[in-house]
Design an enzyme around this catalytic site. Structure first.
Site, PDB file in Angstrom:
ATOM      1  N   ASP A  45      -2.117  69.741  -4.819  1.00  0.00           N
ATOM      2  CA  ASP A  45      -3.152  69.141  -5.664  1.00  0.00           C
ATOM      3  C   ASP A  45      -2.571  68.841  -7.047  1.00  0.00           C
ATOM      4  O   ASP A  45      -2.167  69.749  -7.768  1.00  0.00           O
ATOM      5  CB  ASP A  45      -4.309  70.153  -5.799  1.00  0.00           C
ATOM      6  CG  ASP A  45      -5.549  69.541  -6.416  1.00  0.00           C
ATOM      7  OD1 ASP A  45      -6.443  69.142  -5.649  1.00  0.00           O
ATOM      8  OD2 ASP A  45      -5.618  69.470  -7.662  1.00  0.00           O
ATOM      9  N   TYR A  50      -1.956  65.876 -15.381  1.00  0.00           N
ATOM     10  CA  TYR A  50      -1.150  67.101 -15.359  1.00  0.00           C
ATOM     11  C   TYR A  50       0.312  66.803 -15.743  1.00  0.00           C
ATOM     12  O   TYR A  50       1.086  67.713 -16.023  1.00  0.00           O
ATOM     13  CB  TYR A  50      -1.156  67.790 -13.988  1.00  0.00           C
ATOM     14  CG  TYR A  50      -2.509  68.215 -13.453  1.00  0.00           C
ATOM     15  CD1 TYR A  50      -3.651  68.219 -14.256  1.00  0.00           C
ATOM     16  CD2 TYR A  50      -2.655  68.638 -12.124  1.00  0.00           C
ATOM     17  CE1 TYR A  50      -4.884  68.611 -13.746  1.00  0.00           C
ATOM     18  CE2 TYR A  50      -3.880  69.037 -11.614  1.00  0.00           C
ATOM     19  CZ  TYR A  50      -4.993  69.011 -12.426  1.00  0.00           C
ATOM     20  OH  TYR A  50      -6.211  69.401 -11.908  1.00  0.00           O
ATOM     21  N   LYS A  75      -5.430  62.503  -8.971  1.00  0.00           N
ATOM     22  CA  LYS A  75      -6.707  62.131  -9.591  1.00  0.00           C
ATOM     23  C   LYS A  75      -6.479  61.121 -10.707  1.00  0.00           C
ATOM     24  O   LYS A  75      -5.479  61.200 -11.420  1.00  0.00           O
ATOM     25  CB  LYS A  75      -7.403  63.376 -10.166  1.00  0.00           C
ATOM     26  CG  LYS A  75      -7.420  64.544  -9.200  1.00  0.00           C
ATOM     27  CD  LYS A  75      -8.047  65.801  -9.753  1.00  0.00           C
ATOM     28  CE  LYS A  75      -7.658  67.002  -8.908  1.00  0.00           C
ATOM     29  NZ  LYS A  75      -6.482  67.722  -9.383  1.00  0.00           N
ATOM     30  N   HIS A 108     -11.384  61.735 -11.596  1.00  0.00           N
ATOM     31  CA  HIS A 108     -11.179  63.113 -12.077  1.00  0.00           C
ATOM     32  C   HIS A 108     -12.455  63.698 -12.697  1.00  0.00           C
ATOM     33  O   HIS A 108     -12.794  64.852 -12.448  1.00  0.00           O
ATOM     34  CB  HIS A 108     -10.024  63.134 -13.085  1.00  0.00           C
ATOM     35  CG  HIS A 108      -9.361  64.463 -13.208  1.00  0.00           C
ATOM     36  ND1 HIS A 108      -8.023  64.620 -13.480  1.00  0.00           N
ATOM     37  CD2 HIS A 108      -9.851  65.717 -13.113  1.00  0.00           C
ATOM     38  CE1 HIS A 108      -7.733  65.908 -13.538  1.00  0.00           C
ATOM     39  NE2 HIS A 108      -8.821  66.593 -13.312  1.00  0.00           N
TER      40      HIS A 108
HETATM   41  N1  LIG Z   1     -10.557  68.666 -10.696  1.00  0.00           N
HETATM   42  C1  LIG Z   1     -10.486  69.325 -11.810  1.00  0.00           C
HETATM   43  O1  LIG Z   1     -11.059  68.942 -12.844  1.00  0.00           O
HETATM   44  C2  LIG Z   1      -9.705  70.601 -11.866  1.00  0.00           C
HETATM   45  C3  LIG Z   1      -9.851  71.472 -12.970  1.00  0.00           C
HETATM   46  C4  LIG Z   1      -9.109  72.650 -12.961  1.00  0.00           C
HETATM   47  C5  LIG Z   1      -8.270  72.933 -11.892  1.00  0.00           C
HETATM   48  N2  LIG Z   1      -8.126  72.058 -10.853  1.00  0.00           N
HETATM   49  C6  LIG Z   1      -7.210  72.314  -9.710  1.00  0.00           C
HETATM   50  O2  LIG Z   1      -7.467  73.618  -9.204  1.00  0.00           O
HETATM   51  C7  LIG Z   1      -6.246  74.359  -9.221  1.00  0.00           C
HETATM   52  C8  LIG Z   1      -6.525  75.830  -9.340  1.00  0.00           C
HETATM   53  O3  LIG Z   1      -7.140  76.179 -10.558  1.00  0.00           O
HETATM   54  P1  LIG Z   1      -6.437  77.219 -11.504  1.00  0.00           P
HETATM   55  O4  LIG Z   1      -5.123  76.677 -11.844  1.00  0.00           O
HETATM   56  O5  LIG Z   1      -7.397  77.590 -12.584  1.00  0.00           O
HETATM   57  O6  LIG Z   1      -6.209  78.429 -10.482  1.00  0.00           O
HETATM   58  P2  LIG Z   1      -6.747  79.816  -9.978  1.00  0.00           P
HETATM   59  O7  LIG Z   1      -6.195  79.897  -8.605  1.00  0.00           O
HETATM   60  O8  LIG Z   1      -8.193  80.033 -10.187  1.00  0.00           O
HETATM   61  O9  LIG Z   1      -5.991  80.834 -10.957  1.00  0.00           O
HETATM   62  C9  LIG Z   1      -4.618  80.756 -11.155  1.00  0.00           C
HETATM   63  C10 LIG Z   1      -4.164  82.042 -11.817  1.00  0.00           C
HETATM   64  O10 LIG Z   1      -4.298  83.113 -10.876  1.00  0.00           O
HETATM   65  C11 LIG Z   1      -3.031  83.752 -10.695  1.00  0.00           C
HETATM   66  N3  LIG Z   1      -2.911  84.106  -9.273  1.00  0.00           N
HETATM   67  C12 LIG Z   1      -2.841  83.272  -8.211  1.00  0.00           C
HETATM   68  N4  LIG Z   1      -2.770  83.980  -7.066  1.00  0.00           N
HETATM   69  C13 LIG Z   1      -2.797  85.291  -7.419  1.00  0.00           C
HETATM   70  C14 LIG Z   1      -2.751  86.485  -6.681  1.00  0.00           C
HETATM   71  N5  LIG Z   1      -2.675  86.499  -5.355  1.00  0.00           N
HETATM   72  N6  LIG Z   1      -2.785  87.669  -7.368  1.00  0.00           N
HETATM   73  C15 LIG Z   1      -2.890  87.677  -8.709  1.00  0.00           C
HETATM   74  N7  LIG Z   1      -2.932  86.571  -9.470  1.00  0.00           N
HETATM   75  C16 LIG Z   1      -2.892  85.373  -8.825  1.00  0.00           C
HETATM   76  C17 LIG Z   1      -1.989  82.761 -11.120  1.00  0.00           C
HETATM   77  O11 LIG Z   1      -0.868  83.424 -11.680  1.00  0.00           O
HETATM   78  P3  LIG Z   1       0.604  83.406 -10.981  1.00  0.00           P
HETATM   79  O12 LIG Z   1       1.151  82.024 -11.174  1.00  0.00           O
HETATM   80  O13 LIG Z   1       1.317  84.460 -11.735  1.00  0.00           O
HETATM   81  O14 LIG Z   1       0.392  83.760  -9.541  1.00  0.00           O
HETATM   82  C18 LIG Z   1      -2.713  81.976 -12.217  1.00  0.00           C
HETATM   83  O15 LIG Z   1      -2.603  82.640 -13.463  1.00  0.00           O
HETATM   84  C19 LIG Z   1      -5.493  73.748 -10.413  1.00  0.00           C
HETATM   85  O16 LIG Z   1      -4.138  74.101 -10.434  1.00  0.00           O
HETATM   86  C20 LIG Z   1      -5.759  72.268 -10.186  1.00  0.00           C
HETATM   87  O17 LIG Z   1      -4.906  71.743  -9.185  1.00  0.00           O
HETATM   88  C21 LIG Z   1      -8.840  70.905 -10.831  1.00  0.00           C
END
Ligand SMILES: NC(=O)c1ccc[n+]([C@@H]2O[C@H](COP(=O)([O-])OP(=O)(O)OC[C@H]3O[C@@H](n4cnc5c(N)ncnc54)[C@H](OP(=O)(O)O)[C@@H]3O)[C@@H](O)[C@H]2O)c1
Length: 280
Positions: A45, A50, A75, A108
């Site tokens: 994704d 980004y 997006k 987006h």
């Molecule tokens: N459409 C939109 O407007 C929009 C907005 C925001 C996000 N997104 C998409 O959604 C994705 C996910 O959102 P997010 O980046 O906020 O991610 P998230 O999965 O909610 O959180 C990521 C955080 O969790 C940690 N993490 C992941 N797996 C873990 C585990 N098993 N144990 C402990 N910590 C863990 C990661 O650290 P580590 O790297 O240390 O594992 C990172 O700090 C984004 O990357 C993006 O592609 C889309």
């Protein structure tokens, strides 16, 4: 192995995505994505905003996987609302990713400024360009992101091609029930962003307690809870250990009581990104 789900256009999407938000172009990102793809991830994704599409493209090449094996979602950023600028933005994303088609391309964020009749027209105008990209085969699936119920209602009435997905914030403590329900009624698959609440849900006591009981990690409980709601979690991790852990969510189920217990959590870990009030 990651299960797949059929979309309303007949194509399939893996039921777990790997996000790349806030990970700028870098060799570390490329290698992390290569390792994730080799580990079994099949849905990456990304988004133009980004600024990491080049790394995503390089990782796909280096993974040795066939193009068809990877689902690449990007997006279109909020600066591109007009018909021509959407077409140019898609072209630019394809060039940066070194791909000749995208598996999915999303608006987006909805345009929400001013009078509803005006913003509704802007959104459907943007969508006309998405419909063209779809008809030309440059994009296999078209969808939206951050569209809430009131953005979707008028949009669906005017769309010639129904969006196949809506990517919204979805995690324990923030589940946007009305939007999810409307998407379900229209056979629009919900992709849940920040399923770990950017990491914050991992400390919620009820999730920690459940993790012990199921002999799983808090992250696995939160991701599995998304699947129990038929929402595809799009999580993000640069760590191979966490990536592996997050894949292990297809071998257990949460009971209905535990799903309800998480559903009942008060609002927690909300990003604060409210589509009607964001500054872009
Ligand atoms: N459409 C939109 O407007 C929009 C907005 C925001 C996000 N997104 C998409 O959604 C994705 C996910 O959102 P997010 O980046 O906020 O991610 P998230 O999965 O909610 O959180 C990521 C955080 O969790 C940690 N993490 C992941 N797996 C873990 C585990 N098993 N144990 C402990 N910590 C863990 C990661 O650290 P580590 O790297 O240390 O594992 C990172 O700090 C984004 O990357 C993006 O592609 C889309």
């Amino acid at each position: 192995m990651i299960a797949t789900v059929k979309l309303n256009n007949g194509l399939t999407i893996p039921s777990l995505g790997l996000g790349t938000w806030q990970l700028p172009e870098s060799e570390e990102l490329v290698q992390s994505l290569v390792s994730a793809l080799q580990m079994g991830y099949r849905y990456i994704d990304t988004a133009a905003i980004y600024e990491n599409e080049a790394s995503v493209g390089r990782a796909i090449v280096q993974s040795g996987l066939h193009r068809k094996e990877v689902f690449v979602l990007s997006k279109c950023w909020a600066a591109n609302r007009s018909y021509d600028s959407v077409l140019r933005a898609a072209e630019e994303s394809l060039r940066t990713l070194q791909l000749d088609y995208l598996d999915a391309y999303l608006i987006h964020w909805p345009y929400t400024k001013g009078d509803p009749l005006a913003w509704q027209s802007v959104n459907i105008g943007t969508w006309r360009a998405f419909e063209r990209l779809y008809e030309e085969g440059l994009v296999k699936t078209i969808g939206v992101s951050n569209f809430q119920m009131h953005h979707l209602v008028s949009f669906l009435a005017r769309a010639n091609i129904k969006p196949a997905v809506n990517q919204i914030e979805f995690h324990p403590g923030f589940m946007q029930k009305n939007t999810v329900q409307l998407c379900r009624q229209h056979d629009i698959k919900v992709l849940g962003w920040s399923p770990l609440g950017h990491g914050s849900v991992l400390d919620i006591p009820q999730i920690v307690e459940m993790a012990k009981r199921y002999e799983k990690s808090p992250a696995q409980i939160a991701l599995r809870w998304c699947l129990e709601h038929n929402v595809i979690p799009v999580t993000r991790s640069l760590s191979a250990k966490h990536q592996e852990e997050n894949l292990e969510i297809f071998d257990f189920k949460l009971t209905a009581e535990d799903v309800a217990l998480i559903d009942a959590l008060p609002i927690t870990a909300f990003s604060g990104l409210e589509p009607d009030h964001v500054s872009f």
